[in-house]
Structure formats: structure tokens, C-alpha cells
Design an enzyme around this catalytic site. Sequence first.
Site, PDB file in Angstrom:
ATOM      1  N   ASP A 100     -53.457 -90.497 -14.429  1.00 44.61           N
ATOM      2  CA  ASP A 100     -53.029 -89.402 -13.552  1.00 44.61           C
ATOM      3  C   ASP A 100     -52.953 -88.078 -14.287  1.00 44.61           C
ATOM      4  OD1 ASP A 100     -50.736 -89.919 -15.050  1.00 44.61           O
ATOM      5  OD2 ASP A 100     -49.379 -89.561 -13.375  1.00 44.61           O
ATOM      6  N   SER A 160     -50.250 -94.119 -13.325  1.00 44.91           N
ATOM      7  CA  SER A 160     -50.411 -93.442 -14.605  1.00 44.91           C
ATOM      8  C   SER A 160     -51.361 -94.204 -15.531  1.00 44.91           C
ATOM      9  CB  SER A 160     -49.026 -93.246 -15.240  1.00 44.91           C
ATOM     10  OG  SER A 160     -49.083 -92.387 -16.343  1.00 44.91           O
ATOM     11  N   ASP A 186     -54.638 -89.824 -19.394  1.00 44.73           N
ATOM     12  CA  ASP A 186     -54.421 -91.121 -18.772  1.00 44.73           C
ATOM     13  C   ASP A 186     -54.838 -91.015 -17.311  1.00 44.73           C
ATOM     14  OD1 ASP A 186     -52.348 -89.409 -18.167  1.00 44.73           O
ATOM     15  OD2 ASP A 186     -50.850 -90.979 -18.004  1.00 44.73           O
ATOM     16  N   ASP A 203     -51.118 -86.776 -16.642  1.00 45.76           N
ATOM     17  CA  ASP A 203     -49.891 -86.072 -17.002  1.00 45.76           C
ATOM     18  C   ASP A 203     -49.629 -86.157 -18.502  1.00 45.76           C
ATOM     19  OD1 ASP A 203     -49.113 -88.726 -17.167  1.00 45.76           O
ATOM     20  OD2 ASP A 203     -47.292 -88.483 -15.964  1.00 45.76           O
TER      21      ASP A 203
END
Length: 470
Positions: free
Chosen positions: A266, A122, A264, A268
Amino acid sequence: MGRLFGTDGVRGVANADLTAELALGLSVAAAHVLAEESSGPSHVRLGWQPSDGRTPTSEGQRAVAVVGRDPRASGEFLEAAVVAGLASAGVDVLRVGVLPTPAVAYLTGALGADLGVMLSASHNAMPDNGVKFFARGGHKLADELEDRIEAVYEEHRTGAPWSRPTGAGVGRVRTYDEGFDQYVAHLIGVLPNRLDGLRIVLDEAHGAASRVSPEAFARAGADVVTIGADPDGLNINDGCGSTHLDLLKEAVVEHGADLGIAHDGDADRCLAVDAAGQEIDGDQILAVLALAMRERGALRKDTVVATVMSNLGFRLAMEREGVQFVATAVGDRYVLEAMKQDGFALGGEQSGHVIILDHATTGDGTLTGLMLAARMAETGRSLADLAGVMRRLPQVLVNVPDVDKSRVDTSGELAAAVTAAERELGATGRVLLRSSGTEPLVRVMVEAADIDQARAVAERLADVVKSALG
């Protein structure tokens, strides 16, 4: 051995804490637990056909997993380990390559796969990586399922042999390039209106959405300027993205954009910047989307779910607007659990994890940014104007590293210091201490009507944390 799973999968320094052996073993354990948990036929099976035209035997009945990753260099060998573990356990694998976490979750559900796996840490720095599992439908795992996976992994790590298929029983692996277009089409398909007329700067954090997000915004009609979209495996989250907004703020002003969106690693999560370069955080985004969804009749039970970290100003704004507020523990998985349990449609975190449950099973930064921009295009109002529905009260967050975070709830010295701070702040502020679920530190959060008071109380409590838990 401590619990492997944190608030968002298993995470650590790649090739030190998170090794290929651990990734492989966890994948085998997850295959045993999640394939057993899953029921009903998958919508898509690999359908491997022998060259002589014979009908496959058991392949069509095997479990299927969707596997994706962010661009970290370590994701290459960890993906290989995960795919090997799944296939060795008799699971067919669809490798979707570099895609955001919410894309892997979406494809797991859309393809009727039995489980999904995302390799990402992340917003963490490049040396870290992580393994996140999704159950059938693309949902994050409940604690009970994570505990079962850990138990199976530990049982076999300490000597009990795996039950391994052979011959035609082993899983097959296929690259699934169609996932990119399927996910982008899904994002465009759920938008309430187009984004024509908006200039938007996107900061992709050199991460998993570097291709997806610009494509989606452009197809939706926006004039897109992109920064931080050249991943090389080593530069993810490096001075850019949702944890470093300065570059985005400068780019928005430089290009005369209507807003900026930051993801960010990833993707999400989503944070925003208005036309003047001012940050719009997850609480403000939630406030804007809550009122937009209520206007469309999509905010079920007129309720929004957020965590205990949400700014007091957000709570007061929702109360003023007649929207109910439900608080959960920190972590979008807990927000999601509360939403699913009571049928709520919108929830999220101050950090920018926003879940729109009608269209996603987890936080989706690209979807959130699209919906925020759609509200601007629909109303013709600026982002600053829309976000003005709430006033953020001063909030100071101090991260205290190198302490025993397991004792944060049991230290008498710390409890006494918190009680004294709460007495000092009274009804105009609050204190929250919690151990990080993904990093070795304790977070100290203080809210107050006055920023200087909030900062002084937070620094004083941080000193107590160091002395009591050091």
C-alpha cells in the site's frame, strides 16, 4: 469476541476472517461514529443534480467518504461491501480506485471529507486484506474512536437495528479519477528541489503505487527504471517490494542506478538500496532526512520520533549530531500521536514508515523516497555517504508463530529469561519482546555489539517463547 482493530486497522484472511459482512458492518458503524465526530462543511460535495433541474435537498449536507484500495483481488468485493455500507448509512462516497494508503489519507484531508477508508493489508501476503479508517483531515483513528466503532458494530451485530435512511436520504456513489493527479501534484509541490541527474530503480511490490510512484519520480526529473509494477490482483508483495529486496539490489547494480526505492503493497513505507546494492533501512533514512530538515530549519525542536525498535546506532548518531530522540510503542500511529502532541515534524519506523508531518498525515513511501532522492540531488553526495551518518549495530529479529501472544507481558518464565539476557548483554545491547499487532506471532529482537552474540541470545529467547507461550 477479541478486539477487531489491531495496530493498523482490521486485518485478516479475506473472505475468512475479513468477510464482506464484516466490512459492510464496520463501514456502517464507522459512518455513524466518524460522521458524528466530524464538524464543519466538506470542501467537496457530490452535488447530485436532478435531471429536471430541481435543487437537491439534503444531499449537499450529507457526510462524504473517500474510499481507495490496493490491487488485491479481494479488494474488489470488499470495496463493494464498504461502499454499500457507507451509502446505506447516508454517506456520499468518492471511489478513488487503486491508490496508496497515504494518497487516500491526503485526499480525505484535501477534499474536506468526513472520513476515509483504505482496503489493504499493506506488506502482508495476497490472501490477507484489511480495512483502515481515517478521520476528518486524513488522520488515523485514536484507540477511543476505534473502540466506539467496534461497540456500535457489535451492538447492531447482536440484534439492535440500524437507523437507515430511505429515498433521497441514501448516499450517492461517484468514481473520482481526479485523485491520482491531485496526489502526484501534491508530492511534486512539496519537494525542496528536483531530481535531475539521478537514475532511480523503483520496486512497487505489484501494489498500490505501481502507477503513482513512477509518475511522481519522473515528473520530478529522475531517470526511472521500474520493477514490480504489473499488479494482477494476485502478485502483490510476491517476492518483491520492501519485504523482499534482492530483486531491487540486483536491478540497481545492473542498471548502474544511483539508488533504489522499495515500497510495500500500500506504499506507506519506503526502504532504499544504495548504488552498490546495500540496504538502507528506515532508521538510516530517518537520520538522513533529520539532518536535511534541520539544515532547512524544518526539524521542529530539533527532535525526531521513532519506535522502541529503532537501532541503537540510530539513537547514538542522533545524540552525536545534537538531535533529540523520542521513543514510542511500535506502530506509525503511535509515532504520529507523539508528533502531533508535541509538535514534532519528523518520525518513523525502522521498517520504513516515515512521517513528514508538514506534508503528510501518515507514513508515505513515495514522499519519503522523493525526499531522500532530493537530498542526494541537493548535496551531490551518494546515498551510502549520506547514510554513513549512523552505524547500524547488529540486530536480530526472530518471529515466533503459533504461540499465545496475549501472555507475552505476563509470563514469569519469559520475564526471567529476558532479565538474564539483559544482564548478559549489559550496556552494549538490549532485548525487546512484543506481540505482533497484525499477525499471530511474537517478535523477539536482540541488539548487541557482536552479531553472533545477538543471534545466540535471540534464538535462546525464541525457544523460551515457544515453551512458555506455546
